[in-house]
Design a protein around this motif. Structure first.
Motif, PDB file in Angstrom:
ATOM      1  N   SER A 125      -3.706  12.219   5.676  1.00 39.02           N
ATOM      2  CA  SER A 125      -5.025  12.281   6.326  1.00 39.02           C
ATOM      3  C   SER A 125      -5.930  13.225   5.543  1.00 39.02           C
ATOM      4  CB  SER A 125      -4.887  12.778   7.765  1.00 39.02           C
ATOM      5  OG  SER A 125      -4.432  14.126   7.772  1.00 39.02           O
ATOM      6  N   THR A 164      -5.817  -5.169   1.079  1.00 36.33           N
ATOM      7  CA  THR A 164      -6.972  -5.143   1.981  1.00 36.33           C
ATOM      8  C   THR A 164      -7.989  -6.228   1.647  1.00 36.33           C
ATOM      9  OG1 THR A 164      -7.959  -3.507   0.517  1.00 36.33           O
ATOM     10  CG2 THR A 164      -6.775  -2.680   2.425  1.00 36.33           C
ATOM     11  N   SER A 218      -8.637   8.903   3.928  1.00 36.32           N
ATOM     12  CA  SER A 218      -7.241   9.214   3.614  1.00 36.32           C
ATOM     13  C   SER A 218      -7.019   9.302   2.107  1.00 36.32           C
ATOM     14  CB  SER A 218      -6.310   8.145   4.199  1.00 36.32           C
ATOM     15  OG  SER A 218      -6.418   8.109   5.604  1.00 36.32           O
ATOM     16  N   SER A 254      -8.008   2.735   4.749  1.00 35.65           N
ATOM     17  CA  SER A 254      -8.046   3.890   5.652  1.00 35.65           C
ATOM     18  C   SER A 254      -9.067   4.897   5.133  1.00 35.65           C
ATOM     19  CB  SER A 254      -6.662   4.542   5.741  1.00 35.65           C
ATOM     20  OG  SER A 254      -6.684   5.669   6.590  1.00 35.65           O
ATOM     21  N   ASP A 305       3.177  -1.002   9.953  1.00 36.23           N
ATOM     22  CA  ASP A 305       2.807  -0.300   8.727  1.00 36.23           C
ATOM     23  C   ASP A 305       4.021   0.040   7.857  1.00 36.23           C
ATOM     24  OD1 ASP A 305       3.841   1.556  10.472  1.00 36.23           O
ATOM     25  OD2 ASP A 305       2.485   3.161   9.850  1.00 36.23           O
ATOM     26  N   GLN A 339     -10.540   4.646  -1.035  1.00 30.72           N
ATOM     27  CA  GLN A 339      -9.907   4.850   0.269  1.00 30.72           C
ATOM     28  C   GLN A 339      -9.977   3.579   1.118  1.00 30.72           C
ATOM     29  OE1 GLN A 339     -12.334   8.256   1.261  1.00 30.72           O
ATOM     30  NE2 GLN A 339     -10.583   9.656   1.026  1.00 30.72           N
ATOM     31  N   GLN A 340     -11.142   2.946   1.125  1.00 35.33           N
ATOM     32  CA  GLN A 340     -11.326   1.757   1.950  1.00 35.33           C
ATOM     33  C   GLN A 340     -10.619   0.543   1.346  1.00 35.33           C
ATOM     34  OE1 GLN A 340     -12.833   1.252   5.029  1.00 35.33           O
ATOM     35  NE2 GLN A 340     -11.866  -0.754   4.769  1.00 35.33           N
ATOM     36  N   ARG A 372       0.858  -1.194   0.000  1.00 28.21           N
ATOM     37  CA  ARG A 372       0.000   0.000   0.000  1.00 28.21           C
ATOM     38  C   ARG A 372       0.888   1.236   0.000  1.00 28.21           C
ATOM     39  NH1 ARG A 372      -3.700  -0.985   4.556  1.00 28.21           N
ATOM     40  NH2 ARG A 372      -2.670  -2.975   4.955  1.00 28.21           N
TER      41      ARG A 372
END
Length: 860
Positions: free
Chosen positions: A81, A175, A215, A212, A676, A206-207, A76
Motif C-alpha cells: 500500500s 488489467t 500501490s 491498484s 487475488d 500503478q493503475q 500481477r
C-alpha cells in the motif's frame, strides 16, 4: 639434464612441422576451456554490475514476494500500500524513500502487432520511471513519460526493433491494454544483458500494471551519510515491524538476483566444459599417435643416442620434454584463442539479442593457469607411453630396424583386456535396459557407456584387422591395385589405425546416441499425443507467460468451438490417511478436460474428479500411500482454505502426459483460493463443433488470439512439429559443440597420414620408380584416409546406437516407450565420414605427389 634439454629442444624445432597439427589440437581444446571460462565470467561480471548499480541501499517489498519473480502465474506482482512508503520514510537514518512499480507479466507489441520482447529468454519488464532508474540509465532522446499516453523504451530495444519517438506501443497486461506513444529513449550506463524495458509515469504504472492506484511493488530506500545498509535495515525493521515486510540490503538483493541468474550460467558453463573435455579426450589420441610415429621414425636416432651412452631414462625424459614444449606452445596459443572465442561468443549472443560489452571482458588469473596446466598435462600424459616405449628399445635393435618392433605379447593382452571390458560394458548396458527403477538403471547405463567406450578403444587394433578388410572389399577393391595398396597401408599398423579411428569414433558415438534418444523422444511424444489428446487446438506461451483473462475471453467467444478448457495449477499441501504430507501442484481444470485428455483410469471415472469436493490422484501416489477410491485427503491450499476432498478417480501413471498429476475442478480452486491468489491458466485447450471444418475453426481460433502474439495457437499437427523442431534445435546445438571434437579428430587423420607419408618416403619413391603415377599415389592416400574414417564412423555409430537404445529403454520407465532409430541421420553421418576422409587426405596426398623420386629413394 642440460644435454636432455638441448636434445629435446633441437628435436622439437627439427620436427615442428610434424607437431603442428598436434599443437593445433591442444590449442583448440585449451581455447574451448578458456573461452568458456572467460565468456561465463564476463556474463557474471555483467549481471553483477547491473545488480549492484540497480539495488537500493535497502529494498522493501511484500513479505510474500518471490525472489526475482514478480509472480507471473497470477498476472500481477505482490503489492504494498502507498502508506508503506510513508512508514519507511519515517525510520531513523532514511534519506529518501521512493515507491517503485515493476512487472514482468507484460507483453509489448508495436503498431504491426509484433512482439518487442527478447528472443533469448530475457524478460520484458514494465515499470515506473523514478530517480532510482537514474543509477543505471539516462535519457538520451526525448523526455520521461508524463501521462497515460506516453511511454519510454530502452535504447537497445529501440535499436533492435527500429523504434523511434512518436511510435505507438501497446503494452498488454492483466488489467488490459495500454496504448502509448514513445516519448523518450533511455540508454543503459551499464550493460543490459537483453531485457526489453518500458517505463510509464508512476500513476499510470500503478493503475495499468497493478490495477491498484496508490500501490507499489517495492520501496527503494537511500541511507543518510554515515548510516550503513545493515543499520538502515535494522532501523526500518524497528519502525515498521520486523515481520511486516521483506527487507534486503543492496548486497542481499544483488546476491539474490545473482543466485537466480547464476544457476543458469553454471549449467551453461559446465555443459560447455564437458564438451571441451570430450575435445581433450579426442586430442589425446592425436598426440599419442603423433609421438608414436615420431618415435618409430627416429628409432635409429634413438639407437645412436643409446650407443653413445644415453640411458633409457634420458631417452624417456627427452621425449617427455618435447611433449612438454608442445603442450606449453599449444596451451599459450590456446589461451589467446580462447579470449578471441569468448569475444566471438559475445558477438553471437549480441546478434541473438543478449548484449554483452567487451568493456566487461573478464579474464581471471585462474583462466590461463587452468588452460595451460590442462594443456600441458594432457600432452605429457598422451606422449608418455610412446616415450616409455622409446626408452625400452635396445641400441642394437634400434640400429638394425627401421621402426620400433611390435610387442606380440602386449598385443594379446590388449585384445583380451579389450574384449573383457567390452563384454562387461555390454552386460551393464543390458542390465540398464532390464532395470525396473530409473536410479539403479542410470548407474548401469553410465557404467556400460564408460566400459564399452574404453573397451572399443583398447580393442580397436584387433577390430581394424577385420573391419577394414570388410570395408575395403566394398569401398577400395573397385579401384584395383591402388585400392589394394590403400588397404594394406591401413592394415600395416593396426594400433595406429585403431587410435586414429578412435578419435573420430568418440564424437560420432555421441552424435548417434543423442540422435536415437532425440528421435525416440519425438516419436514417444507423438504417439502419446495421438493416444491421449482429444482437443483440436492448444494455446500456450513459449516463454511461460500465463493466459490473460482477456485472451481467454476472446477464445471463449469464438464461434464454431464446442468448448474451451482452461488449465491452471494451484499449490497445496496434501495429507493422506497414512499421515504423509506432500507439497505440490494440483491441476485445476474445467470438466471438459476429461474430453480433451484421454487418461487411462485405474479406478473411477475421470469426469467424477470435477464434482463438488472431489479430486483425482495418480496411481503411483495411490500405491505409495495406500489411497483407494472414496478415501478423503486433507488439502491445504496455499494462501487459501484447508478442506477434505474425496478421491473419485485414480489415473494411470503409465503414460507420460500429465504423469502423476492430481486434478480438481476450477470451481473447487475458486472456492478455496482467494481471487487475488488464484493463478491464471498456463494453457487453453479447445475443440471444434461437430461438422465444423477444421481449417475454418483453426483460422477462427488464430484470428481470435491475433491480438495476443505472446501465445502460440497450434493444432495437433503443428504441436507435434513444434516439438520435433525444439528437439531438433537442441540436438543441432549439441552437434555444434561436438563439432570441435570432430575437428580435432579430423586433424588426427591428417596428422597420421602426413607422418605416415614421411615414414614411407623411400617406399613411395620406389613405387613411383616402378610406374605408380602421381595421380595414383594421391588416390591411394585418399582411399587410405577414407577407409580409416569409415572404420571410425562404423565403430562410433554402432557404439552410439547401442548407448542410445540403452538410454531409451531406461527412459521408457518415464514414458519414453517408442524406440526410433533415425536411419537417415545415421546413414548421412556415415556417408559424410567418407568426405571427411577425403578432406583430411588433401594436404598429405598433395605433398606425397610432389616428392622428388630420386631423393625419396635415397632417403633413410
Amino acid at each position: 639434464m642440460s644435454t636432455v634439454l638441448k636434445t629435446s629442444r633441437r628435436n622439437f624445432v627439427a620436427h615442428k612441422g610434424r607437431m603442428a597439427l598436434s599443437a593445433v589440437a591442444v590449442l583448440l581444446s585449451v581455447a574451448f576451456v578458456c573461452g568458456t571460462l572467460v565468456f561465463t565470467d564476463t556474463m557474471n561480471t555483467t549481471f553483477d554490475k547491473l545488480f549492484a548499480v540497480t539495488s537500493s541501499d535497502v529494498t522493501v517489498s511484500p513479505k510474500e514476494a518471490a525472489e526475482g519473480d514478480e509472480t507471473p502465474e497470477r498476472g500481477r506482482p505482490e503489492i504494498l500500500s502507498g502508506s508503506a512508503v510513508e512508514q519507511v520514510r519515517k525510520a531513523e537514518g532514511v534519506k529518501s524513500a521512493e515507491g517503485g512499480v515493476v512487472s514482468m507479466s507484460v507483453t509489448v507489441v508495436n503498431s504491426k502487432n509484433e512482439n518487442m520482447g527478447s528472443t533469448t529468454g530475457a524478460p520484458t519488464i514494465a515499470g515506473n520511471w523514478s530517480d532510482n532508474e537514474l543509477k543505471s540509465m539516462k535519457i538520451t532522446s526525448g523526455n520521461a513519460p508524463r501521462g497515460p499516453t506516453e511511454v519510454m523504451v530502452d535504447a537497445d530495444t529501440a535499436e533492435k526493433h527500429h523504434l523511434k519517438l512518436g511510435d505507438e506501443l501497446r503494452t498488454i497486461a492483466i488489467t488490459g491494454d495500454i496504448r502509448a506513444k514513445i516519448s523518450g529513449i533511455a540508454t543503459f550506463t551499464v550493460t543490459n544483458p537483453g531485457a526489453a524495458i518500458v517505463y510509464f509515469d508512476t500513476a499510470t504504472s500503478q493503475q495499468a500494471l497493478l490495477g491498484s492506484p496508490g500501490s507499489f511493488t517495492h520501496v527503494n530506500v537511500t541511507a543518510k551519510d554515515g548510516v550503513s545498509d545493515e543499520q538502515l535495515k535494522q532501523n526500518i525493521a524497528t519502525a515498521v515491524g520486523a515481520d511486516t515486510y521483506k527487507l534486503q540490503t543492496a548486497k542481499e538483493a544483488a546476491d539474490a538476483n545473482r543466485k537466480a541468474v547464476g544457476s543458469f550460467l553454471d549449467v551453461m558453463k559446465y555443459v560447455m566444459l564437458g564438451f571441451a573435455g570430450i575435445a581433450f579426450l579426442v586430442g589425446i589420441f592425436l598426440i599419442f599417435n603423433t609421438f608414436s610415429m615420431l618415435v618409430a621414425q627416429r628409432t635409429r636416432e634413438i639407437g645412436l643416442m643409446r650407443a653413445i651412452g644415453a640411458d633409457s631414462g634420458q631417452v624417456l625424459k627427452s621425449v617427455v620434454v618435447e611433449a612438454f614444449l608442445l603442450g606449453v606452445v599449444g596451451s599459450l596459443l590456446g589461451v589467446g584463442a580462447g579470449v578471441g572465442l569468448a569475444i566471438g561468443l559475445m558477438q553471437l549472443m549480441g546478434a541473438m539479442g543478449m548484449h554483452l560489452s567487451t568493456d566487461d571482458l573478464t579474464i581471471a588469473w585462474t583462466t590461463p593457469v587452468v588452460g595451460i596446466v590442462l594443456g600441458v598435462i594432457v600432452t605429457v600424459v598422451s606422449a608418455f607411453v610412446p616415450a616409455r616405449r622409446a626408452g625400452k628399445v635396445s641400441p642394437m635393435a634400434a640400429l638394425r630396424e627401421s621402426g620400433t618392433p611390435g610387442d606380440k605379447k602386449a598385443g594379446v593382452v590388449r585384445a583380451v583386456l579389450g574384449l573383457v571390458l567390452t563384454g562387461i560394458g555390454g552386460a551393464a548396458l543390458y542390465l540398464a535396459t532390464a532395470a525396473e527403477k530409473a536410479g539403479p538403471g542410470s548407474l548401469w547405463l553410465g557404467l556400460g557407456v564408460v566400459l564399452t567406450l574404453i573397451g572399443f578403444i583398447v580393442i580397436g587394433p584387433l577390430l581394424a584387422a577385420g573391419v577394414v578388410r570388410v570395408l575395403s572389399g566394398v569401398v577400395l577393391r573397385p579401384f584395383g591395385s591402388v585400392g589394394r595398396l590403400a588397404e594394406r597401408n591401413a592394415l600395416r599398423n593396426p594400433r595406429r589405425t585403431g587410435a586414429t579411428a578412435a578419435a573420430l569414433m568418440i564424437g560420432l558415438a555421441l552424435v548417434a546416441c543423442l540422435s536415437v534418444v532425440g528421435s525416440s523422444m519425438v516419436a514417444s511424444a507423438t504417439e502419446e499425443l495421438d493416444k491421449s489428446v482429444g482437443a483440436d487446438y492448444i494455446v500456450n506461451s513459449e516463454t511461460g507467460q500465463p493466459v490473460l483473462p482477456q485472451a481467454e475471453q476472446a477464445l471463449r467467444a469464438t464461434k464454431g468451438l464446442d468448448h474451451v478448457t482452461a488449465y491452471r495449477e494451484v499449490a497445496a499441501k496434501i495429507t493422506a490417511a497414512d499421515g504423509s504430507t506432500v507439497e505440490e501442484g494440483l491441476g485445476a481444470t474445467d470438466p471438459t478436460y476429461a474430453k480433451d485428455i484421454r487418461r487411462k483410469m485405474v479406478a473411477g471415472e475421470h469426469a467424477a474428479a470435477y464434482a463438488a469436493n472431489t479430486m483425482s490422484v495418480g496411481s503411483d501416489y495411490a500405491t505409495q500411500h495406500g489411497v483407494r477410491l472414496g478415501d478423503e485427503l486433507t488439502v491445504a491450499f496455499t494462501g487459501g482454505n484447508t478442506v477434505k476432498l474425496k478421491v473419485a478417480a485414480i489415473t494411470s501413471d503409465e503414460g507420460n502426459l500429465d504423469k502423476g498429476m492430481k486434478y480438481i475442478s476450477t470451481e473447487a480452486a475458486r472456492a478455496n483460493v482467494p481471487a487475488d491468489k488464484l493463478p491464471l491458466p498456463f494453457m487453453l485447450l479447445a475443440s471444434a463443433q461437430d461438422g465444423q471444418s477444421d481449417a475454418t475453426a483453426y483460422q477462427s481460433v488464430k484470428t481470435a488470439l491475433a491480438e495476443y502474439p505472446q501465445y502460440m495457437v497450434r493444432n495437433q499437427t503443428d504441436y507435434k512439429q513444434a516439438l520435433k523442431d525444439q528437439v531438433g534445435q537442441l540436438l543441432n546445438m549439441v552437434y555444434g559443440l561436438l563439432g570441435l571434437a570432430i575437428i580435432v579428430a579430423v586433424l588426427g587423420v591428417v596428422n597420421t597420414l602426413a607422418l605416415s607419408v614421411v615414414e614411407r618416403t623411400r617406399e613411395i619413391g620406389l613405387m613411383r620408380a616402378i610406374g605408380l603415377s602421381r595421380r595414383q599415389l594421391r588416390r591411394m592416400i585418399r582411399l587410405e584416409s577414407v577407409v580409416i574414417a569409415l572404420f571410425g564412423a562404423l565403430l562410433g555409430l554402432g557404439l552410439g546406437m547401442g548407448w542410445g537404445i540403452g538410454a531409451q529403454q531406461l527412459l521408457a520407465l518415464q514414458g519414453l516407450k517408442v524406440l526410433e532409430i533415425p536411419w537417415p541421420t545415421i546413414l548421412g553421418v556415415f556417408a559424410a565420414s567418407a568426405f571427411v576422409g577425403l578432406f583430411a587426405a588433401l594436404v598429405p596426398a598433395f605433398r606425397a605427389g610432389r616428392m622428388n623420386v630420386l631423393n625419396a629413394i635415397a632417403s633413410e
